[in-house]
Design an enzyme around this catalytic site. Structure first.
Site, PDB file in Angstrom:
ATOM      1  N   THR A  21       8.233  77.076 -93.297  1.00 42.44           N
ATOM      2  CA  THR A  21       8.757  77.857 -94.427  1.00 42.44           C
ATOM      3  C   THR A  21       8.883  77.001 -95.679  1.00 42.44           C
ATOM      4  OG1 THR A  21      11.004  77.380 -93.688  1.00 42.44           O
ATOM      5  CG2 THR A  21      10.042  79.440 -92.930  1.00 42.44           C
ATOM      6  N   SER A 261      18.442  70.401 -96.867  1.00 44.59           N
ATOM      7  CA  SER A 261      17.789  71.653 -96.490  1.00 44.59           C
ATOM      8  C   SER A 261      16.725  72.008 -97.511  1.00 44.59           C
ATOM      9  CB  SER A 261      18.805  72.788 -96.371  1.00 44.59           C
ATOM     10  OG  SER A 261      19.155  73.252 -97.647  1.00 44.59           O
ATOM     11  N   LYS A 262      15.723  72.751 -97.031  1.00 46.54           N
ATOM     12  CA  LYS A 262      14.632  73.176 -97.907  1.00 46.54           C
ATOM     13  C   LYS A 262      15.205  74.015 -99.037  1.00 46.54           C
ATOM     14  CE  LYS A 262      11.684  73.771 -93.903  1.00 46.54           C
ATOM     15  NZ  LYS A 262      11.276  74.742 -92.930  1.00 46.54           N
ATOM     16  N   ARG A 263      16.177  74.865 -98.665  1.00 50.82           N
ATOM     17  CA  ARG A 263      16.752  75.778 -99.644  1.00 50.82           C
ATOM     18  C   ARG A 263      17.369  75.039-100.822  1.00 50.82           C
ATOM     19  NH1 ARG A 263      18.981  79.517 -96.009  1.00 50.82           N
ATOM     20  NH2 ARG A 263      20.715  78.093 -95.797  1.00 50.82           N
ATOM     21  N   GLY A 265      16.516  72.268-101.934  1.00 52.26           N
ATOM     22  CA  GLY A 265      15.544  71.400-102.604  1.00 52.26           C
ATOM     23  C   GLY A 265      15.611  69.943-102.177  1.00 52.26           C
TER      24      GLY A 265
END
Ligand code: GLU
Length: 302
Positions: A21, A261-263, A265
């Protein structure tokens, strides 16, 4: 029954199972390196599995990037990469077997329906993710009403009837390396969703299926998934799958103590590569952190 072909007795088989994702960040590098090291240090096998069942959120280019990033880190895997998106019929078949035993039921509730029902009840038990447990509204749906809704094609998920699943179950245990022999308490998940409206099967179901199918003997993953083993142990019991050992590792955090987390950044491995960092320096950093025990919830990496 899933057979894990080619697993030798006593062999350690680990896996890294990211969802494509986004681009991998240092937290993923730590998870992958942990699984890789646990296999390689005893001559075992390390597998790569792409958990890409969620078509809305997963992208093939992110999956390709995962392979490239692992190569850059110097983490080699054994055998072909398993992509869950190509296995939906297998998951559906296993879910069908549970349904045929009366252990699943269709749930037509929307999020709003559930919230309303929970607000109405005086005591609403909460699950491991702190969300209220499903109050069971559709479990008792009259058969004719259920059949009519299904016939109309009403959108629904499939839930495990937890009470029915536990009815004849003996006490179930598993090994968590930090805690020893643990008694499984899957009831904490309530009537958990095993197939979503938009996705043929849930993370819990596919991951447990594939850990068994791939002959994984040691599941390493971050401590935020510690409770998942309780549910996975029940699925193994219901479907006759072997139970691996579990080892949970710390989640990396940034300088402010926030989980990477990817969210949010978190800096990606490809950004580090673009800045001229070597993959080997990243794994040395991870190794050093693990050796010095500096990785904890509060670990400061930057
Ligand atoms: N796809 C899951 C994740 O990225 C894997 C969790 C697991 O290792 O079981 O969080």
């Amino acid at each position: 029954m899933v057979c894990a072909d080619g697993v030798k007795a006593g062999e350690v088989v680990t896996r890294f199972a990211p969802s494509p994702t986004g681009y991998l960040h240092l937290g993923h590098a730590y998870a992958a390196w942990t699984a890789w090291r646990r296999a390689r240090e005893v001559g075992g096998r390390f597998l790569l599995r792409i958990e890409d069942i969620d078509k809305e959120r997963c992208r093939p280019d992110f999956a390709d990037a995962i392979e490239a990033d692992l190569r850059w880190l110097g983490l080699d895997w054994d055998g072909p990469v398993l992509r869950q998106s190509g296995r939906l019929a297998l998951y559906a078949g296993a879910l069908q077997a549970l349904a045929a035993r009366g252990l699943l039921y269709p749930c037509f509730c929307s999020r709003a329906d559930i919230a309303r029902e929970v607000a109405r009840s005086t005591s609403a038990p909460h699950g491991p993710d702190d969300a209220p447990l499903y109050p069971g509204t559709c479990r008792g749906l009259p058969p004719a009403r259920r059949a009519a809704l299904l016939e109309d094609g009403a959108p629904h998920v499939l839930r495990l009837d937890m009470a029915a699943a536990l009815h004849d179950a003996p006490p179930l245990t598993f090994i968590d390396e930090a805690a020893g022999v643990v008694t499984a308490h899957p009831a904490m998940f309530g009537d958990v969703v095993l197939a979503r409206r938009d996705v043929a099967a849930s993370y819990h179901f596919c991951a447990t299926f594939d850990d068994a199918a791939q002959g994984v003997t040691l599941v390493t993953r971050a401590e935020d998934l510690r409770d998942a083993a309780h549910l996975h142990r029940l699925l193994q019991h219901l479907l006759g799958w072997r139970t691996p050992r579990y080892a949970h590792h710390a989640l990396l955090s940034d300088g402010e103590g926030r989980r990477l987390s990817k969210r949010d950044g978190a800096v990606s491995l490809r950004a580090l590569r673009a800045e001229g960092m070597r993959g080997g320096s990243v794994t040395e950093l991870l190794e050093g952190c693990a050796r010095q025990g500096r990785i904890s919830k509060q670990a400061v990496l930057f």
